[in-house]
Scaffold this active site. Structure first.
Site, mmCIF file in Angstrom:
data_model
loop_
_atom_site.group_PDB
_atom_site.id
_atom_site.type_symbol
_atom_site.label_atom_id
_atom_site.label_comp_id
_atom_site.label_asym_id
_atom_site.label_seq_id
_atom_site.Cartn_x
_atom_site.Cartn_y
_atom_site.Cartn_z
ATOM 1 C CB SER A 106 -0.949 0.013 1.200
ATOM 2 O OG SER A 106 -1.974 -0.933 1.036
ATOM 3 C CB THR A 122 -3.379 4.886 1.114
ATOM 4 O OG1 THR A 122 -3.215 3.474 0.898
ATOM 5 C CG2 THR A 122 -3.773 5.547 -0.200
ATOM 6 C CD GLU A 153 -15.796 8.155 19.030
ATOM 7 O OE1 GLU A 153 -16.915 8.353 18.533
ATOM 8 O OE2 GLU A 153 -14.806 7.831 18.351
ATOM 9 C CG PHE A 203 -14.513 11.541 12.558
ATOM 10 C CD1 PHE A 203 -15.341 12.499 13.106
ATOM 11 C CD2 PHE A 203 -13.856 11.831 11.369
ATOM 12 C CE1 PHE A 203 -15.532 13.722 12.478
ATOM 13 C CE2 PHE A 203 -14.039 13.043 10.727
ATOM 14 C CZ PHE A 203 -14.870 13.996 11.285
ATOM 15 C CG ASP A 211 -17.219 7.390 13.861
ATOM 16 O OD1 ASP A 211 -17.112 8.248 14.756
ATOM 17 O OD2 ASP A 211 -16.692 6.266 13.921
ATOM 18 C CD GLU A 242 -7.095 4.931 1.919
ATOM 19 O OE1 GLU A 242 -6.453 3.874 1.770
ATOM 20 O OE2 GLU A 242 -6.949 5.679 2.914
ATOM 21 C CG ASP A 254 -6.062 -3.292 2.140
ATOM 22 O OD1 ASP A 254 -5.523 -4.014 1.284
ATOM 23 O OD2 ASP A 254 -5.572 -3.100 3.271
ATOM 24 C CG HIS A 289 -5.564 -7.466 4.330
ATOM 25 N ND1 HIS A 289 -4.590 -8.154 3.628
ATOM 26 C CD2 HIS A 289 -5.298 -6.150 4.147
ATOM 27 C CE1 HIS A 289 -3.773 -7.292 3.047
ATOM 28 N NE2 HIS A 289 -4.184 -6.070 3.342
ATOM 29 C CG HIS A 314 -2.930 -2.941 -3.258
ATOM 30 N ND1 HIS A 314 -3.858 -3.812 -2.740
ATOM 31 C CD2 HIS A 314 -2.636 -2.081 -2.247
ATOM 32 C CE1 HIS A 314 -4.118 -3.515 -1.480
ATOM 33 N NE2 HIS A 314 -3.392 -2.446 -1.160
#
Length: 629
Positions: free
Chosen positions: A97, A160, A223, A320, A338, A364, A369, A373, A411
């Protein structure tokens, strides 16, 4: 650059590659001067969003609408220009990344797990960062007076987004606690770079997660009170951000809930009473940042909302969540919860569009991603659709005729979509209509090449949705079990790997058709964006009209210039390719091959005609007469 006798493609190499690609594409497109320009740029990245993810998300969108799904259309499917980007890293076949983000935002190939540096940098080698730093689209946009914004649902300091503002020998240096103790005095962590250094300190809108990297160990998260900050230097970078803006006389606000963000981005200034309260809170935060007895009950150093003035903020920092923001499927959408990716995009544009010179906005969808994973296809597809919602929100607010919109991925992932005679409308998160012809067991149409979904016998998601009758559509089961479902993987791994294939590049706006279609290296994208928006070395084309990239081609000569690979340099210098005609002026002996090129295609065609008409002997005589033989 040469290192250890081997050439290392550094910044200069990739910049020149991009220049050559620009010239070629503009020439093929027949672009004439003056070329169009984009006043605004929106770059959206689906982290890990490969083609299979896009296809599956499109089907899920359609099935959520009560249709079979395959015929559905995503917002970016309507973009007129589509390309493919190569995602390998300087030292890795399958992209990672931070290195991919460096290519995508800085225009150079980077080494695995480094960020904002070219290939001269070495992982976790602080000293290697000083000569290898590269600017990003964010820097280039600010140099042209543009407003800038960064929006992500990951941590702001994550791999990123960090490529836009940081230079680090490790993507994991998000706070000083992760930087080796021997390097902390000379190499800043990523959060500190964002707050203290350019271009980070001049970004107008910063929205995302990751409070833990901004808070000291003594501060509790508002939070998650059981969690504390991770900074070892005792600094509260949120307070430092507020203090910096106040010192510079800038209208700024820090927020950490959806309601606070919406109020900060409102088109009208806050009321006098709320302004007074905000001003008081700001003073308390900047001057007494570790007061454990705050009246609001918020833990030390994390105010409920902090504003430096009673005017609309031109700078907003929104953090957030303690780490990454929640997946869209799990997000608290209430006022104290949020904001969605679309909410943050709208808020960012409300601020950025006030700048008459235009803006650059990065958005983004980073949790696509993360779900991949985990082999959790549901959340990966749902996050892809959340990114689509953000795109639709942006397109409603901007003038698309003067805005370049590019949507791509850093990617891919190892998600596959397959089946045998799978009927239309088959639930995209379900199983194929046929069982395996080897072990007789069912399998899901969405599978992973590797990851935690591997098991023996294999993982098969329950398909509780009934198959649609012919001519009808199936409903999509989206209960808690469906959201948490892990799809099968072929190879066991605790964490699924990335995919190495090219990723799609969707675009619309000025010059998108000329520059952003076809196959390209990922490093080309930021240079193409810079050209279209007149950033960096291309700024002059919009100011003075000086544009060598779209200059009319030189008139064709009757005789093609010949080229020889013989060096004309002195001994010990790099070889230089020179035209044979130049060499002749210096008394050099010309190769017969170079001589032949001198006569051009017309003469060769004439000789061939002689050969056909009078036989080989006559042709040879003709060639001897002009000295070709």
């Amino acid at each position: 650059m040469y290192e250890g006798g081997c050439q290392v493609p550094d910044r200069d190499f990739w910049y020149e590659e991009a220049r050559a690609a620009l010239r070629q594409r503009l020439s093929l497109a027949g672009q004439t001067r003056p070329a169009p320009r984009a006043k605004n740029v929106i770059l959206m990245v689906g982290d890990g969003m490969g083609v299979s993810t896009v296809t599956a998300a499109r089907i899920l969108r359609g099935q959520r609408q009560g249709r079979p799904g395959e015929e559905a259309t995503l917002a970016w499917d309507r973009f007129p220009t589509v390309g493919l980007a190569k995602t390998y890293n300087a030292d890795a076949q399958v992209g990672e990344s931070s290195a991919c983000a460096t290519a995508l935002m800085c225009g150079v190939k980077a080494n695995f797990e480094t960020v904002g540096l070219d290939a001269r940098a070495r992982f976790e080698n602080c000293a290697s960062t000083y000569a290898s730093r590269v600017p990003s689209l964010l820097t280039w946009a600010q140099q042209e007076g543009k407003a800038t914004g960064v929006v992500t649902n990951t941590r702001l300091t994550h791999a990123t987004p960090a490529a836009l503002f940081a230079h680090a020998a490790s993507r994991y240096w998000e706070d000083d606690g992760k930087v080796p103790s021997s390097s902390r005095r000379v190499c800043k962590d990523i959060a500190r770079q964002l707050v203290e250094d350019e271009p980070g300190r001049s970004v107008n809108v910063l929205l995302g997660g990751g409070r833990r990297h901004f808070l000291p160990k003594v501060a509790r998260d508002p939070e998650a009170p059981h969690e504390e900050g991770r900074r070892l230097d005792g600094r509260n970078m949120v307070d430092d951000w507020v203090r910096d803006k106040k010192k510079r006389g800038l209208h700024a606000q820090y927020v950490w809930t959806k309601a606070q963000l919406q109020a900060a981005a409102a088109t009208t200034p806050p009321s006098s009473s709320s302004s007074s309260s905000s001003s008081s809170s700001s003073s308390s935060t900047a001057d007494n940042i570790a007061d454990p007895q705050q009246a609001s009950g918020v833990p030390p150093g994390v105010p409920a909302a902090v504003s430096t003035s009673n005017q609309r903020p031109d700078y907003i920092l929104g953090l957030f969540s303690y780490s990454h923001m929640d997946f869209e499927a799990d997000r608290d959408a209430g006022p104290d919860g949020d904001p969605s990716l679309a909410d943050m995009t709208r808020a960012a544009l409300a601020v950025l569009q006030r700048n008459p010179r235009g803006f650059f906005l990065f958005v983004e969808g980073g949790r696509i991603d993360h779900a991949h994973h985990y082999n959790n296809a549901y959340r990966a597809l749902d996050e892809t659709l959340a990114l689509e919602s953000a795109l639709l929100a942006a397109m409603e607010l901007v003038d698309v005729t003067e805005t370049l919109i590019v949507l791509t991925a850093d990617h891919s992932h190892v998600l596959t979509l397959g089946g045998l005679a799978t009927p239309r409308g088959n639930p995209i998160l379900g199983v194929d209509s046929k069982v395996s012809d080897v072990d007789g067991m069912p399998y899901s149409t969405l599978l992973y090449g590797n990851g935690p979904g591997y098991s023996v016998p294999r993982t098969v998601p329950a398909n509780l949705t009934h198959q649609a009758a012919p001519g009808t559509s199936a409903a999509v089961e989206e209960d808690e079990e469906a959201r948490n479902r892990v799809h099968g993987a072929a190879v066991p791994r605790q964490w699924a790997t990335h995919g190495g294939e090219d990723v799609p590049v969707y675009s619309q706006g000025p010059l998108a058709g000329a520059l952003l279609g076809g196959v390209m290296d990922q490093t080309f994208l930021p240079h193409a964006i810079a050209y279209i928006a007149c950033f960096a070395e291309f700024a002059d084309r919009c100011k003075s009209g000086n544009d060598n990239y779209t200059a009319p081609p030189m008139p064709q000569m009757c005789v093609a210039p010949e080229v020889s690979s013989i060096s004309s340099g002195a001994s010990g210098h790099s070889p230089e390719v020179v035209a044979s005609s130049v060499m002749a002026e210096h008394g050099k002996t010309l190769h017969s091959g170079a001589l032949a090129l001198r006569y051009g295609r017309a003469l060769l065609a004439a000789l061939f005609a002689v050969l056909v008409a009078n036989g080989a002997h006559a042709a040879l005589l003709a060639m001897a007469a002009v000295g070709v033989t």
